[in-house]
Write an enzyme that holds these catalytic residues in place. Structure first.
Site, PDB file in Angstrom:
ATOM      1  N   SER A  31       0.844  -1.194   0.000  1.00 42.87           N
ATOM      2  CA  SER A  31       0.000   0.000   0.000  1.00 42.87           C
ATOM      3  C   SER A  31       0.881   1.247   0.000  1.00 42.87           C
ATOM      4  O   SER A  31       0.385   2.363   0.116  1.00 42.87           O
ATOM      5  CB  SER A  31      -0.908  -0.020   1.235  1.00 42.87           C
ATOM      6  OG  SER A  31      -0.136  -0.343   2.360  1.00 42.87           O
ATOM      7  N   HIS A  66       5.701   4.646  -2.496  1.00 44.59           N
ATOM      8  CA  HIS A  66       7.142   4.916  -2.583  1.00 44.59           C
ATOM      9  C   HIS A  66       7.918   3.605  -2.733  1.00 44.59           C
ATOM     10  O   HIS A  66       8.851   3.515  -3.516  1.00 44.59           O
ATOM     11  CB  HIS A  66       7.635   5.632  -1.316  1.00 44.59           C
ATOM     12  CG  HIS A  66       6.933   6.925  -1.060  1.00 44.59           C
ATOM     13  ND1 HIS A  66       7.217   8.062  -1.756  1.00 44.59           N
ATOM     14  CD2 HIS A  66       5.951   7.241  -0.194  1.00 44.59           C
ATOM     15  CE1 HIS A  66       6.442   9.042  -1.324  1.00 44.59           C
ATOM     16  NE2 HIS A  66       5.664   8.564  -0.377  1.00 44.59           N
ATOM     17  N   LYS A  67       7.485   2.602  -1.976  1.00 41.77           N
ATOM     18  CA  LYS A  67       8.136   1.295  -2.080  1.00 41.77           C
ATOM     19  C   LYS A  67       7.969   0.748  -3.486  1.00 41.77           C
ATOM     20  O   LYS A  67       8.902   0.226  -4.085  1.00 41.77           O
ATOM     21  CB  LYS A  67       7.496   0.305  -1.082  1.00 41.77           C
ATOM     22  CG  LYS A  67       8.070   0.396   0.309  1.00 41.77           C
ATOM     23  CD  LYS A  67       7.245  -0.344   1.349  1.00 41.77           C
ATOM     24  CE  LYS A  67       7.281  -1.813   1.356  1.00 41.77           C
ATOM     25  NZ  LYS A  67       6.799  -2.427   2.619  1.00 41.77           N
ATOM     26  N   ASP A 105       8.399  -6.704   3.626  1.00 40.95           N
ATOM     27  CA  ASP A 105       8.255  -6.053   4.920  1.00 40.95           C
ATOM     28  C   ASP A 105       9.615  -5.462   5.269  1.00 40.95           C
ATOM     29  O   ASP A 105      10.643  -6.110   5.080  1.00 40.95           O
ATOM     30  CB  ASP A 105       7.799  -7.041   5.991  1.00 40.95           C
ATOM     31  CG  ASP A 105       7.232  -6.303   7.193  1.00 40.95           C
ATOM     32  OD1 ASP A 105       6.462  -5.335   6.996  1.00 40.95           O
ATOM     33  OD2 ASP A 105       7.571  -6.655   8.338  1.00 40.95           O
ATOM     34  N   SER A 106       9.616  -4.214   5.714  1.00 39.67           N
ATOM     35  CA  SER A 106      10.899  -3.591   6.017  1.00 39.67           C
ATOM     36  C   SER A 106      10.789  -2.793   7.301  1.00 39.67           C
ATOM     37  O   SER A 106       9.687  -2.506   7.781  1.00 39.67           O
ATOM     38  CB  SER A 106      11.338  -2.695   4.861  1.00 39.67           C
ATOM     39  OG  SER A 106      10.273  -1.894   4.428  1.00 39.67           O
ATOM     40  N   LYS A 129      20.666   6.222  -2.502  1.00 35.08           N
ATOM     41  CA  LYS A 129      19.725   5.299  -1.863  1.00 35.08           C
ATOM     42  C   LYS A 129      19.323   4.186  -2.823  1.00 35.08           C
ATOM     43  O   LYS A 129      19.238   3.028  -2.446  1.00 35.08           O
ATOM     44  CB  LYS A 129      18.459   6.035  -1.365  1.00 35.08           C
ATOM     45  CG  LYS A 129      17.513   5.079  -0.645  1.00 35.08           C
ATOM     46  CD  LYS A 129      16.198   5.650  -0.213  1.00 35.08           C
ATOM     47  CE  LYS A 129      15.398   4.544   0.482  1.00 35.08           C
ATOM     48  NZ  LYS A 129      14.000   4.861   0.727  1.00 35.08           N
ATOM     49  N   HIS A 147      18.544  -1.077   1.683  1.00 36.77           N
ATOM     50  CA  HIS A 147      18.053  -2.417   2.036  1.00 36.77           C
ATOM     51  C   HIS A 147      17.151  -2.945   0.917  1.00 36.77           C
ATOM     52  O   HIS A 147      17.231  -4.105   0.521  1.00 36.77           O
ATOM     53  CB  HIS A 147      17.293  -2.327   3.363  1.00 36.77           C
ATOM     54  CG  HIS A 147      16.238  -1.247   3.415  1.00 36.77           C
ATOM     55  ND1 HIS A 147      16.472   0.038   2.983  1.00 36.77           N
ATOM     56  CD2 HIS A 147      14.931  -1.267   3.804  1.00 36.77           C
ATOM     57  CE1 HIS A 147      15.373   0.760   3.118  1.00 36.77           C
ATOM     58  NE2 HIS A 147      14.425  -0.020   3.623  1.00 36.77           N
TER      59      HIS A 147
END
Ligand code: ITT
Length: 199
Positions: free
Chosen positions: A21, A24-25, A78-79, A175, A180
């Protein structure tokens, strides 16, 4: 999934559903996967969130649930931000903590703290008919003394990656190469390349 997304996915053979949702990811993932020839289509991951103290477990279980529902190859990620002097907090609670107190809340918790080391971790789960595979990515760094504005989202304005003097929000191109998320999605991209060569 709506008809438009289905149509788009059919016209891109290497397209994968990314359940998130967080726009940005999704945008970051798309940029990272482009060189691997993988295109993603994102859709909010409604109703498949679980609570666990491991981000890997959260990603894995959500991917299993989602695959049962959609029956097509998909990604769930998941981060979280893990601050050493806070014993890994906010970690799996990163989203809730960000929504409640934001970057300012983390800065307040660290106000008298000299030990500011932290890491971002991403657990990416890929589910297909063979099961679930996890790709993990970590970036080490530290929490800034104050918030810097700029690009990005979430804790980007206060996270300074190791070897740099500015937070992610000020160095978005850096980035996209060492975060990650970059590390986890790149290993997924390499896996997909190998898989397509085996076919
Ligand atoms: P989905 O679960 O729907 O994918 P989310 O925003 O809830 O979206 P997570 O639970 O994985 O995603 O992320 C937890 C939070 O950690 C996220 O909301 C941000 O505040 C923070 N976060 C994760 N990755 C980040 C990044 O690259 N830069 C800054 N903050 C990040």
């Amino acid at each position: 999934m709506n008809k438009r997304t289905k149509r788009k996915m059919r016209s891109h053979p290497n397209s994968i559903l990314f359940l998130t949702s967080n726009r940005h990811k999704a945008a970051e993932a798309q940029t990272i996967l482009k060189p691997f020839g993988v295109r993603i289509f994102s859709k909010p991951a409604k109703g498949i969130e679980i609570q666990s103290d491991s981000i890997e477990e959260v990603a894995r279980v959500c991917a299993v649930f989602a695959y049962k529902r959609f029956r097509r190859p998909l990604l769930v990620e998941d981060s979280g931000l893990f601050v050493d002097s806070l014993n890994g907090f906010p970690g799996v609670y990163s989203r809730a903590v960000y929504d409640q107190v934001g970057c300012a809340g983390i800065l307040r918790l660290l106000a008298q703290e000299r030990r500011r080391s932290a890491k971002f971790v991403c657990a990416l789960a890929y589910a297909d008919s063979k099961g679930v595979r996890i790709f993990k990515g970590t970036v080490f760094g530290k929490i800034a003394l104050r918030k810097s504005f700029g690009a990005g989202f979430g804790y980007d304005p206060i996270f300074i990656p190791m070897g740099y003097s500015k937070p992610f929000s000020k160095i978005p191109t850096i980035k996209s190469t060492l975060s990650h998320r970059a590390r986890a999605f790149e290993s997924f991209g390499r896996y997909m390349l190998k898989k397509s060569k085996r076919l």
